[in-house]
Design a protein around this motif. Structure first.
Motif, PDB file in Angstrom:
ATOM      1  N   ARG A 198     -26.907  12.961  20.099  1.00 32.79           N
ATOM      2  CA  ARG A 198     -25.605  12.415  20.484  1.00 32.79           C
ATOM      3  C   ARG A 198     -25.527  12.261  21.997  1.00 32.79           C
ATOM      4  O   ARG A 198     -24.986  11.268  22.494  1.00 32.79           O
ATOM      5  CB  ARG A 198     -24.473  13.326  19.979  1.00 32.79           C
ATOM      6  N   LYS A 199     -26.074  13.210  22.718  1.00 26.57           N
ATOM      7  CA  LYS A 199     -26.054  13.167  24.187  1.00 26.57           C
ATOM      8  C   LYS A 199     -26.863  11.973  24.704  1.00 26.57           C
ATOM      9  O   LYS A 199     -26.444  11.283  25.629  1.00 26.57           O
ATOM     10  CB  LYS A 199     -26.616  14.471  24.748  1.00 26.57           C
ATOM     11  N   GLY A 221     -18.122  13.340  24.819  1.00 24.73           N
ATOM     12  CA  GLY A 221     -16.849  13.546  24.123  1.00 24.73           C
ATOM     13  C   GLY A 221     -16.354  12.287  23.431  1.00 24.73           C
ATOM     14  O   GLY A 221     -15.872  12.336  22.305  1.00 24.73           O
ATOM     15  N   LYS A 222     -16.481  11.148  24.104  1.00 20.10           N
ATOM     16  CA  LYS A 222     -16.053   9.878  23.512  1.00 20.10           C
ATOM     17  C   LYS A 222     -16.923   9.542  22.309  1.00 20.10           C
ATOM     18  O   LYS A 222     -16.418   9.152  21.258  1.00 20.10           O
ATOM     19  CB  LYS A 222     -16.122   8.757  24.543  1.00 20.10           C
ATOM     20  N   ALA A 281     -16.733  11.484  14.664  1.00 12.17           N
ATOM     21  CA  ALA A 281     -15.768  12.290  13.908  1.00 12.17           C
ATOM     22  C   ALA A 281     -14.661  11.434  13.301  1.00 12.17           C
ATOM     23  O   ALA A 281     -13.860  11.932  12.501  1.00 12.17           O
ATOM     24  CB  ALA A 281     -15.163  13.354  14.824  1.00 12.17           C
ATOM     25  N   GLY A 282     -14.608  10.153  13.670  1.00  8.08           N
ATOM     26  CA  GLY A 282     -13.581   9.272  13.144  1.00  8.08           C
ATOM     27  C   GLY A 282     -12.231   9.426  13.804  1.00  8.08           C
ATOM     28  O   GLY A 282     -11.219   8.985  13.280  1.00  8.08           O
ATOM     29  N   LYS A 283     -12.206  10.027  14.989  1.00  8.13           N
ATOM     30  CA  LYS A 283     -10.936  10.199  15.706  1.00  8.13           C
ATOM     31  C   LYS A 283     -10.550   8.950  16.480  1.00  8.13           C
ATOM     32  O   LYS A 283      -9.372   8.709  16.717  1.00  8.13           O
ATOM     33  CB  LYS A 283     -11.022  11.395  16.649  1.00  8.13           C
ATOM     34  N   GLU A 342     -16.905  -4.116  22.710  1.00  5.57           N
ATOM     35  CA  GLU A 342     -17.946  -4.001  23.734  1.00  5.57           C
ATOM     36  C   GLU A 342     -18.773  -2.730  23.562  1.00  5.57           C
ATOM     37  O   GLU A 342     -19.964  -2.705  23.867  1.00  5.57           O
ATOM     38  CB  GLU A 342     -17.361  -4.102  25.154  1.00  5.57           C
ATOM     39  N   ASP A 343     -18.158  -1.673  23.031  1.00  8.59           N
ATOM     40  CA  ASP A 343     -18.904  -0.435  22.763  1.00  8.59           C
ATOM     41  C   ASP A 343     -19.907  -0.655  21.634  1.00  8.59           C
ATOM     42  O   ASP A 343     -21.039  -0.177  21.695  1.00  8.59           O
ATOM     43  CB  ASP A 343     -17.949   0.702  22.391  1.00  8.59           C
TER      44      ASP A 343
END
Length: 107
Positions: A25-26, A37-38, A44-46, A52-53
């Motif tokens: 993930r890092k 964190g993003k 996590a689906g938050k 663009e991401d």
């Protein structure tokens, strides 16, 4: 309803591709240019990744956006039209990322 479906998709798809490519993930966060964190919020689906991401993630994995999303040709064309409409509201830099990602698919 649509957001729930999209969230479910990304909760499944992001870790699936990340693990298949052997990336942490890092590493993906750094490669995409976001905070860990993003990225964790996406998995996590938050929070849903923006257009663009998604283009940056696909580029990081050296995939087209369509390939990253697992889209059929018909689905791809419909989404492409939506992305073109949405890209008009993005910053010039973000718009370029989206357009470049769509161009890479067609090449």
């Amino acid at each position: 309803m649509v957001n729930k479906i999209l969230i479910s998709f990304f909760v499944r798809r992001l870790p699936e591709i990340r693990r298949s490519k052997g990336v942490t993930r890092k590493e993906i966060a750094k490669g995409v240019g976001i905070t860990l964190g993003k990225y964790d919020k996406w998995e996590a689906g938050k929070v849903l990744p923006k257009s663009e991401d998604i283009a940056r993630i696909a580029s990081f994995y050296e995939m087209s956006v369509d390939e990253f999303l697992g889209l059929t040709e018909e689905e791809s064309e419909a989404i492409k039209q939506k992305l073109i409409e949405d890209a008009e509201r993005l910053s010039p830099e973000a718009r370029k990322i989206v357009v470049d990602a769509m161009t890479d698919k067609q090449a």
